[in-house]
Design a protein around this motif. Structure first.
Motif, short mmCIF file in Angstrom:
data_model
loop_
_atom_site.label_atom_id
_atom_site.label_comp_id
_atom_site.label_asym_id
_atom_site.label_seq_id
_atom_site.Cartn_x
_atom_site.Cartn_y
_atom_site.Cartn_z
N THR A 19 51.52 42.37 30.30
CA THR A 19 50.95 41.42 31.28
C THR A 19 50.76 40.06 30.61
OG1 THR A 19 49.75 43.19 32.42
CG2 THR A 19 49.03 40.94 32.84
N SER A 20 51.15 38.96 31.25
CA SER A 20 51.02 37.61 30.69
C SER A 20 50.34 36.71 31.72
CB SER A 20 52.38 37.05 30.31
OG SER A 20 53.22 36.94 31.44
N LYS A 21 49.41 35.87 31.24
CA LYS A 21 48.70 34.91 32.08
C LYS A 21 48.70 33.55 31.39
CE LYS A 21 45.55 38.15 34.37
NZ LYS A 21 44.11 38.46 34.67
N GLY A 22 48.75 32.48 32.17
CA GLY A 22 48.72 31.13 31.62
C GLY A 22 48.15 30.13 32.61
N THR A 23 47.45 29.12 32.08
CA THR A 23 46.85 28.07 32.91
C THR A 23 47.17 26.71 32.29
OG1 THR A 23 45.03 29.52 33.55
CG2 THR A 23 44.72 27.16 33.91
N GLU A 30 51.07 34.07 36.21
CA GLU A 30 50.68 35.43 35.84
C GLU A 30 51.90 36.32 36.03
OE1 GLU A 30 47.37 38.84 37.09
OE2 GLU A 30 47.25 36.78 37.84
N GLY A 31 52.19 37.14 35.02
CA GLY A 31 53.36 38.02 35.08
C GLY A 31 53.07 39.40 34.51
N THR A 32 53.76 40.43 35.06
CA THR A 32 53.61 41.81 34.60
C THR A 32 55.01 42.40 34.39
OG1 THR A 32 51.56 42.07 35.85
CG2 THR A 32 52.65 44.08 35.14
N SER A 33 55.24 43.06 33.27
CA SER A 33 56.53 43.68 32.97
C SER A 33 56.31 45.15 32.60
CB SER A 33 57.23 42.94 31.84
OG SER A 33 56.48 43.00 30.65
#
Length: 619
Positions: free
Chosen positions: A525-529, A476-479
């Motif tokens: 915002t980016s999310k990955g599983t 999970e990332g936020t920029s």
């Protein structure tokens, strides 16, 4: 066997059965072997023919050429009319037009005939294909119906028989319930197929009771003797010679070891003299009284005549009796519990389908050992003088290896005999004689015996899963970004105006100023599983049947039947020995060595070709 005992009567169908094995009838279903007829391919045409067909010149080819010829003729006539040679040119045009028209007619006729022939052939092929499809569908439906009827008639439980070449069957392990099931299932089939059957029940648990009861209910002749309670009716000395009786009694009293060699010789000498004095009428009661006479017992014998008493005194002189007195006393003490043996025996001991001798648990081990030895000698004598049959010994652990080998030799010489030995444990003499025939393993009592059985069954190569890796991942990332910009523009202007020679003039001054300010904000915002599973296999050499299965995971009535001497080349079959299986609606009583293997599924028919109205070639 005229009696009707319901489904249990099927236990007495001919054929020796050890139990049943399940086989799913659906795995025997066969696929229809004939492939579906292939649809005929349409006629192939050239690229030019395809183009002409596309513009409609093939269907009306002749008419098109005729029209073309008329047009050419008219053009030629028109051209001729504009010239001096109109007549010649016109005639030439007429001739050319006629020739083209004739060629067109000929071409049209040819194309019509050719296309008609192709259409006729295509129609004939289509009719043949449709007829072939109808026949194929009819054959397929009939095959499916017949196959369904065959599947419905197949049993689900196949009776597992004793291999034809087997002379001896050794069964190791098992509890009372398992032995009772095996004896009932196999014993009933042996009574119907290979009688007479002699069953020695040394289990101390009367595991043959169900077999005796069902055999009597089926109308067969059964003699069941529980020893020592029914000693008076047991006839274990009948048919034995005096020498065989002496050998049995001496061995039963002193054992087979060489440590008591002198004692055995003295006892053998005294008993031989006693049997000689008694003549042919030897019973255990008369033998005991004769032994007491030889010991100079003052009590008067009740079963001996005066002549026999005098003869005993002449055959055994006092000094020899005195030297063997200890041996005589030991023998008298051992034989005393058997004094009533055979006092009320039947006049005829033959004609029984099943002779069952049950050794009850009375706590008297010496008497039990003596009875077991006498039963074994009686059985051996019957095997050597009888007309075939089956001998079953439940609790063969109490028999010495020399007795087992002797019985095996007798059965090996006579193909009409079958020997079945049930051992409670896999150790000592039982372990030494394993492999003399077909072997069965029921539930074993401890891990050492289970390990021995697994080693005998053998190992095989197999592929097993040795590693499994499962990975889960989450990210999970936020920029965020902010940009500010500002710009300013300034413009100045000045000027003057006036007339020539005049002192008046006009001035003008101007200017402008602009400022631009901007702010830009960007957020993201980016999310990955991620999820992955990986496993690996390896080739291992492991037991075909694990020891834990033989010790804990087997049903009481289950048995692994091993044919072929054990090891990698042995054939192993799991068998259910429960006699209740015979009552199932789709159980068979016809013995087979192995149930049928699943039918390999037929290959699917080839896919039908994708065809269009034309197949263009030549590109």
């Amino acid at each position: 066997m005229p009696s009707d005992i319901g489904p249990a009567m099927r236990l007495f169908d001919p054929g020796e059965r050890l139990g049943w094995a399940y086989a799913d009838p659906e795995l025997q279903r066969r696929s229809f072997p004939d492939p579906r007829p292939q649809e005929p391919k349409p006629p192939k045409v050239t690229e030019i023919g395809a183009i002409l067909g596309a513009v409609g010149l093939i269907g009306g080819g002749g008419l098109a050429v005729v029209i073309l010829g008329v047009i050419v003729m008219i053009i030629m006539l028109i051209c001729g009319a504009a010239n001096d040679t109109a007549t010649g040119v016109g005639n030439l045009g007429v001739i050319i037009g006629i020739v083209i028209a004739v060629l067109g007619v000929a071409l049209g006729v040819f194309m019509i005939v050719r296309r008609g022939g192709e259409k006729s052939r295509a129609d004939a092929q289509r009719r043949e294909y449709e007829a072939a499809v109808l026949r194929w569908e009819s054959d397929r439906h009939r095959f499916i119906g017949d196959e369904q009827a065959r599947i419905d008639a197949l049993p689900e439980w196949y009776a597992i028989g004793v291999p034809a070449a087997t002379r001896r069957l050794d069964v190791y392990g098992g509890g009372n319930r398992g032995w009772s099931s095996l004896l009932t299932t196999y014993g009933a089939s042996a009574v119907a197929t290979r009688s007479p059957v002699v069953l020695l029940d040394f289990s101390r648990a009367q595991v043959a009771e169900d077999l005796c009861r069902w055999t009597a209910a089926a109308g067969a002749k059964v003699r069941r003797s529980v020893l020592p309670a029914e000693l008076h009716a047991a006839d274990l000395l009948s048919g034995l010679t005096a020498e065989q009786i002496v050998a049995a009694l001496v061995e039963s009293t002193f054992g087979a070891e060489s440590d008591h060699r002198n004692q055995k010789l003295k006892a053998h000498r005294v008993l031989s003299s006693i049997t000689e004095a008694l003549g042919g009428d030897i019973t255990m009661g008369r033998l005991l009284e004769a032994l007491r006479v030889a010991m100079r017992d003052p009590a008067r014998p009740q079963r001996l005549s005066a002549e026999e008493e005098n003869r005993l005194g002449q055959l055994l002189y006092d000094s020899y009796v005195a030297s063997a007195l200890d041996e005589l006393r030991e023998m008298e003490a051992v034989l005393y519990p058997l004094a009533r043996l055979g006092e009320q025996r039947e006049t005829s001991s033959g004609g029984h389908h099943l002779d069952c001798f049950v050794l009850a648990d009375t706590g008297a081990s010496v008497t039990a050992d003596l009875l077991a030895d006498l039963l074994l000698h009686w059985t051996t004598h019957r095997l050597t003088t009888g007309a075939g049959g089956t001998v079953i010994i439940a609790g063969a652990d109490r028999l010495a290896s020399r007795h087992l080998e002797h019985l095996t030799d007798i059965c090996a010489r006579d193909q009409r005999l079958r020997l079945v030995l049930l051992f409670r444990n896999l150790r000592d003499d039982a372990l030494r004689v394993i492999g003399g025939g077909t072997v069965g393993f029921m539930r074993l009592g401890n891990h050492q015996e289970a390990e021995q059985a697994a080693q005998y069954i053998g190992k095989e190569f197999k592929f097993v899963d040795h590693s499994v890796t499962e990975t889960h991942g989450t990210n999970e990332g936020t920029s965020s970004s902010v940009a500010h910009s500002e710009s300013t523009t300034v413009t100045d202007s000045s000027g003057s105006s006036g007339s020539s020679g005049s002192s008046d003039s006009n001035w003008s001054v101007g200017g402008s100023r602009s400022t631009t300010t901007g702010t830009t904000r960007t957020e993201g915002t980016s999310k990955g599983t991620t999820h992955s599973i990986a496993w690996g296999q390896q080739r291992v050499h492991e037991y075909r049947v694990e020891p834990v299965v033989l010790q804990h995971q087997m049903a009481e009535e289950a048995m692994y039947l091993v044919q072929g001497g054990g090891g990698q080349g042995a054939r192993v079959q799991r068998v259910d020995t429960s006699p209740q299986t015979v009552a199932l609606p789709r159980s068979s009583t016809t013995p087979v060595e192995v149930p049928p293997q699943p039918v390999r599924p037929a290959l699917p028919p080839p896919a039908e070709p994708q065809t269009g109205p034309y197949q263009v070639v030549g590109r």
